[in-house]
Design an enzyme around this catalytic site. Structure first.
Site, PDB file in Angstrom:
ATOM      1  CG  HIS A  37      12.789 -28.963 -28.316  1.00 21.59           C
ATOM      2  ND1 HIS A  37      13.837 -28.580 -27.503  1.00 21.59           N
ATOM      3  CD2 HIS A  37      12.529 -30.249 -27.984  1.00 21.59           C
ATOM      4  CE1 HIS A  37      14.179 -29.583 -26.717  1.00 21.59           C
ATOM      5  NE2 HIS A  37      13.399 -30.619 -26.992  1.00 21.59           N
TER       6      HIS A  37
ATOM      7  CG  ASP B 135      11.735 -31.311 -23.510  1.00 23.35           C
ATOM      8  OD1 ASP B 135      10.547 -31.480 -23.820  1.00 23.35           O
ATOM      9  OD2 ASP B 135      12.692 -31.770 -24.168  1.00 23.35           O
TER      10      ASP B 135
ATOM     11  CG  ASP C   9      12.455 -33.820 -28.676  1.00 22.87           C
ATOM     12  OD1 ASP C   9      13.287 -33.467 -27.818  1.00 22.87           O
ATOM     13  OD2 ASP C   9      11.266 -33.435 -28.679  1.00 22.87           O
TER      14      ASP C   9
ATOM     15  N   GLY D 201       5.579 -32.397 -20.810  1.00 16.69           N
ATOM     16  CA  GLY D 201       4.325 -32.279 -20.069  1.00 16.69           C
ATOM     17  C   GLY D 201       3.874 -30.857 -19.776  1.00 16.69           C
TER      18      GLY D 201
ATOM     19  N   GLY E 192       6.549 -37.976 -26.278  1.00 16.21           N
ATOM     20  CA  GLY E 192       5.736 -36.817 -25.960  1.00 16.21           C
ATOM     21  C   GLY E 192       4.457 -37.228 -25.241  1.00 16.21           C
TER      22      GLY E 192
ATOM     23  CG  MET F 167      14.221 -39.502 -29.193  1.00 21.57           C
ATOM     24  SD  MET F 167      12.656 -40.195 -28.647  1.00 21.57           S
ATOM     25  CE  MET F 167      11.866 -38.718 -27.969  1.00 21.57           C
TER      26      MET F 167
ATOM     27  CG  HIS G 290      16.477 -32.761 -26.134  1.00 21.01           C
ATOM     28  ND1 HIS G 290      15.252 -33.037 -25.559  1.00 21.01           N
ATOM     29  CD2 HIS G 290      17.405 -33.355 -25.336  1.00 21.01           C
ATOM     30  CE1 HIS G 290      15.434 -33.757 -24.459  1.00 21.01           C
ATOM     31  NE2 HIS G 290      16.722 -33.966 -24.314  1.00 21.01           N
TER      32      HIS G 290
ATOM     33  CG  MET H 125      16.597 -37.365 -25.457  1.00 19.00           C
ATOM     34  SD  MET H 125      14.818 -37.307 -25.625  1.00 19.00           S
ATOM     35  CE  MET H 125      14.686 -36.223 -27.050  1.00 19.00           C
TER      36      MET H 125
ATOM     37  CB  SER I 127       8.821 -30.793 -29.014  1.00 19.40           C
ATOM     38  OG  SER I 127       9.205 -32.059 -29.525  1.00 19.40           O
TER      39      SER I 127
ATOM     40  CG  MET J 215      14.970 -34.160 -19.820  1.00 21.00           C
ATOM     41  SD  MET J 215      14.163 -33.555 -21.316  1.00 21.00           S
ATOM     42  CE  MET J 215      12.730 -34.645 -21.425  1.00 21.00           C
TER      43      MET J 215
END
Ligand code: DX5
Ligand code: ZN
Length: 219
Positions: free
Chosen positions: A34, A177, A36, A179, A146, A38, A67, A69, A9, A139
C-alpha cells in the site's frame, strides 16, 4: 470464504531504505504493497511521487496499491500507472463532480480503480458508482498520517457496502485503512473488509510475518 489480503502501508517504513522494506514485506507474506501518496494540499504532508513507485517496482512482484491523497487525481493517474502501479484509489472528496469519469479513466489505463471515503463522507455517496470501481477504500482514520486510532463508527460503512454489493450481485473489494491492529483486525474483517491496510502495526511488529498472519486471522 473470502480471501483476506494484507496490504502493509510503507508510510511507516524507513524512507531511507524503502526497497529493502518492500522486499521484507513480501518475504513476510504481505499480499499488496500500500503506497500512500500525499500531495501537501489534500492532506498537509507530502510523501512521494511516481518516482518512488518506479523505484520500488523492481523490488517486488506484489501489486502496488496506490492510495492517492491528492487533489485533481485524474492528472497524475497515468503517470503512476506508467511507473508500475497496479491499482489507483482516489478520494471521493477530491473528485468533485468527476468521480465517475476519473474511475473510468483509471480502468482505461489497465489497472484496478478504487474510490476512498474519508470518515466524514457517507459511503452511500459512492455506492452508486460501484459498476465503475474495483475497490472501495473505507478510511478508518482521518487521512494524513499513520499511527492514529481506528474510528469504530467507520466499520458500519463496510457492512453497508458489503450488503449493497451482495444485493447487486457485484464482487467488489472492500479495503479499510487506518488504525488497524492485531486487537481490532477480526472486527474489521467481520464487518466485510477483505483488504486490511496496516502501517504502524506491521512495521512496529516484533515478528513481521507472525503479525501479518495474525492480521489475516490465523492464530
Ligand atoms: C493514512 C494512510 C494510511 C496509514 C495507515 O492517511 O492512508 O495508509 O499509513 O497507517 P496505520 O496503520 O499506522 O494507521
Ligand atoms: Zn492509505
Amino acid at each position: 470464504m473470502r480471501k483476506i489480503k494484507i496490504a502493509p502501508s510503507i508510510l511507516s517504513a524507513d524512507f531511507a531504505a524503502m526497497g529493502a522494506a518492500v522486499e521484507r514485506l513480501e518475504a513476510a507474506g504481505a499480499d499488496l504493497i500500500h503506497c500512500d501518496v500525499m500531495d501537501g494540499t489534500f492532506v498537509p504532508l507530502i510523501t512521494f511521487g511516481s518516482q518512488m513507485v518506479e523505484a520500488l517496482r523492481p523490488h517486488t512482484r506484489l501489486p502496488l496499491d496506490v492510495h492517492f491523497m491528492t487533489v485533481t487525481p485524474w492528472e497524475k493517474a497515468a503517470e503512476f500507472v506508467r511507473a508500475g502501479a497496479n491499482s489507483i484509489t482516489v478520494h471521493a472528496e477530491a473528485c468533485g463532480g468527476r468521480a465517475a469519469e476519473t474511475l473510468r479513466f483509471i480502468r482505461s489505463l489497465g489497472v484496478k480503480s478504487g474510490i476512498a471515503v474519508s470518515p466524514d463522507t457517507p459511503v452511500e455517496s459512492v455506492l452508486p458508482l460501484a459498476e465503475l470501481f474495483d475497490k472501495l477504500l473505507v478510511m478508518s482514520v482521518v487521512p494524513g498520517r499513520g499511527g492514529q486510532t481506528l474510528i469504530r463508527a467507520t466499520l458500519k460503512k463496510a457492512e453497508t457496502a458489503r450488503a449493497y454489493f451482495a444485493s447487486k450481485g457485484l464482487s467488489r473489494e472492500i479495503e479499510m485503512d487506518g488504525g488497524i491492529t492485531e486487537a481490532n483486525a477480526a472486527d474489521v474483517v467481520a464487518a466485510g473488509v477483505n483488504v486490511v491496510v496496516a502501517g504502524s502495526t506491521v512495521f512496529g511488529a516484533a515478528n513481521m510475518a507472525e503479525t501479518i498472519a495474525r492480521l489475516r486471522g490465523k492464530r
